[in-house]
Enzyme design. Structure first.
Site, PDB file in Angstrom:
ATOM      1  CB  SER A   1     -17.189 -23.432  17.123  1.00  0.00           C
ATOM      2  OG  SER A   1     -17.794 -23.394  15.846  1.00  0.00           O
TER       3      SER A   1
ATOM      4  CB  SER B   1     -19.294 -24.263  12.869  1.00  0.00           C
ATOM      5  OG  SER B   1     -19.275 -22.867  12.669  1.00  0.00           O
TER       6      SER B   1
ATOM      7  CE  LYS C   1     -13.586 -15.655   9.811  1.00  0.00           C
ATOM      8  NZ  LYS C   1     -14.833 -14.896   9.875  1.00  0.00           N
TER       9      LYS C   1
ATOM     10  CG  ASP D   1     -17.468 -14.421   7.344  1.00  0.00           C
ATOM     11  OD1 ASP D   1     -18.127 -15.358   7.833  1.00  0.00           O
ATOM     12  OD2 ASP D   1     -16.250 -14.266   7.547  1.00  0.00           O
TER      13      ASP D   1
ATOM     14  CB  ALA E   1     -11.370  -0.346  10.124  1.00  0.00           C
ATOM     15  N   GLY E   2     -11.376  -3.918  10.982  1.00  0.00           N
ATOM     16  CA  GLY E   2     -10.490  -5.081  10.977  1.00  0.00           C
ATOM     17  C   GLY E   2     -10.908  -6.085   9.928  1.00  0.00           C
TER      18      GLY E   2
HETATM   19  P1  ATR Z   1     -11.487  -8.972  13.415  1.00  0.00           P
HETATM   20  O1  ATR Z   1     -10.892 -10.006  12.516  1.00  0.00           O
HETATM   21  O2  ATR Z   1     -12.453  -9.487  14.444  1.00  0.00           O
HETATM   22  O3  ATR Z   1     -12.033  -7.813  12.657  1.00  0.00           O
HETATM   23  P2  ATR Z   1      -9.249  -7.328  14.051  1.00  0.00           P
HETATM   24  O4  ATR Z   1      -8.776  -7.323  12.640  1.00  0.00           O
HETATM   25  O5  ATR Z   1      -8.253  -7.410  15.164  1.00  0.00           O
HETATM   26  O6  ATR Z   1     -10.253  -8.499  14.316  1.00  0.00           O
HETATM   27  O7  ATR Z   1     -10.142  -6.006  14.250  1.00  0.00           O
HETATM   28  C1  ATR Z   1     -10.784  -5.714  15.455  1.00  0.00           C
HETATM   29  C2  ATR Z   1     -11.585  -4.432  15.290  1.00  0.00           C
HETATM   30  O8  ATR Z   1     -12.261  -4.140  16.513  1.00  0.00           O
HETATM   31  C3  ATR Z   1     -10.728  -3.215  14.979  1.00  0.00           C
HETATM   32  O9  ATR Z   1     -11.482  -2.322  14.203  1.00  0.00           O
HETATM   33  C4  ATR Z   1     -10.484  -2.665  16.364  1.00  0.00           C
HETATM   34  O10 ATR Z   1     -10.164  -1.295  16.399  1.00  0.00           O
HETATM   35  P3  ATR Z   1      -8.635  -0.795  16.158  1.00  0.00           P
HETATM   36  O11 ATR Z   1      -8.423  -0.846  14.684  1.00  0.00           O
HETATM   37  O12 ATR Z   1      -8.621   0.558  16.711  1.00  0.00           O
HETATM   38  O13 ATR Z   1      -7.768  -1.770  16.899  1.00  0.00           O
HETATM   39  C5  ATR Z   1     -11.822  -2.880  17.005  1.00  0.00           C
HETATM   40  N1  ATR Z   1     -11.774  -2.924  18.459  1.00  0.00           N
HETATM   41  C6  ATR Z   1     -11.263  -3.904  19.234  1.00  0.00           C
HETATM   42  N2  ATR Z   1     -11.412  -3.596  20.542  1.00  0.00           N
HETATM   43  C7  ATR Z   1     -12.019  -2.379  20.591  1.00  0.00           C
HETATM   44  C8  ATR Z   1     -12.440  -1.519  21.648  1.00  0.00           C
HETATM   45  N3  ATR Z   1     -12.265  -1.856  22.917  1.00  0.00           N
HETATM   46  N4  ATR Z   1     -13.046  -0.354  21.304  1.00  0.00           N
HETATM   47  C9  ATR Z   1     -13.223  -0.016  20.020  1.00  0.00           C
HETATM   48  N5  ATR Z   1     -12.838  -0.787  18.973  1.00  0.00           N
HETATM   49  C10 ATR Z   1     -12.247  -1.949  19.249  1.00  0.00           C
END
Ligand code: ATR
Length: 270
Positions: A14, A16, A64, A100, A126-127
């Site tokens: 980090s 930070s 978070k 953020d 969309a995470g």
């Molecule tokens: P964060 O808090 O970093 O957003 P998260 O909630 O686990 O972590 O979300 C990760 C995001 O990255 C999701 O949108 C995930 O897609 P899925 O919803 O299909 O899981 C995306 N992601 C992670 N690895 C990926 C990959 N190899 N290719 C495309 N999208 C990926």
């Protein structure tokens, strides 16, 4: 001396502590700021101890959402995001904020000179990271924000949660318009994967912003953008700006100038 920390897992790399220490020095404030690694299962128990030892904490992956859930009060940004990256501990209470989104918007607008108002924006992912920045982006009045995610149902769930006419799913089959701004909010880059951005989504004026950053190399998303000849930035500026917002919240509104740390950290990049 007031004590602060960033809490996450992993947390070793980090930036930070370095950023907050630089801000404190600039403003003549004495503080300590450490990085604290907490095993995933122990977050709530560890926070119960830290809340009486610290004045505030930054929260990073993967905590978070759990940090937000522990708060007694929360800002509108944190409530909309259902996630907190900044906590204030005072009078036995936890106040949660999420800087953020404001950090991303300030980096895009002030540092990179991009206009969000009226812009067509495509967001990959969309995470939690995307959920966290959507309120601040929508607040700047973009023309449209389209979400493109590996798992479309998760993007649809975000569209449903926000109930905002400007927010919709990206449809590769029917898309005819390019985007002014493409934001990578996936974690795919962490494992070295380049983003899958359809050709129909960009033109040579599109700007690509990766919410991930790297001090040592270009991120996979930045590499992809360079190969395509597009303008791009990684998310180092977002990190610096979200830290400045957290700093101001903890220190009675005293806002550091972010240029010096930006120059220092950018100088280390390729
Ligand atoms: P964060 O808090 O970093 O957003 P998260 O909630 O686990 O972590 O979300 C990760 C995001 O990255 C999701 O949108 C995930 O897609 P899925 O919803 O299909 O899981 C995306 N992601 C992670 N690895 C990926 C990959 N190899 N290719 C495309 N999208 C990926």
């Amino acid at each position: 001396m007031n004590r602060f920390a960033v809490i996450g897992s992993p947390i070793k790399h980090s930036l930070s502590p370095r950023i907050h220490t630089a801000y404190a020095k600039q403003l003549g404030i004495e503080l300590s700021y450490n990085a604290i690694e907490v095993p995933e299962a122990d977050f709530e128990a560890k926070l119960a101890i830290l809340r009486s030892e610290l004045q505030g904490a930054n929260i990073t992956l993967p905590f978070k959402e759990r940090a937000f859930a522990l708060a007694d009060r929360a800002s509108e940004a944190a409530t909309q995001a259902q996630a907190a990256n900044t906590l204030v501990f005072s009078d036995g209470n936890i106040y949660a904020d999420n800087t953020d989104g404001s950090g991303l918007v300030r980096d895009l607008m002030s540092s990179l000179g991009l206009q969000i108002e009226g812009a067509r924006v495509l967001i990959l992912g969309a995470g939690g990271a995307v959920r966290g920045v959507l309120p601040a982006l929508l607040h700047q009045n973009p023309k449209a924000i389209h979400l493109l995610n590996r798992t479309p149902a998760k993007a649809q769930a975000l569209v449903d949660a926000f109930q905002d006419a400007r927010l919709s799913l990206f449809n590769e089959q029917t898309n005819t318009q390019t985007f002014d701004l493409i934001i990578n909010g996936t974690s795919a880059g962490i494992s070295g994967e380049k983003p899958k951005i359809p050709d129909s989504a960009f033109n040579r004026d599109s700007f690509v912003y990766d919410m991930l950053y790297s001090l040592n190399d270009l991120t996979p998303c930045s590499e992809w953008s360079r190969e395509k000849g597009l303008k791009f930035s990684d998310g180092l500026g977002m990190l610096i700006e979200q830290a400045a917002d957290a700093f101001a919240l903890w220190h009675a509104g005293q806002r550091p100038n972010t240029q010096a740390i930006r120059d220092e950290l950018r100088a280390a990049q390729p």
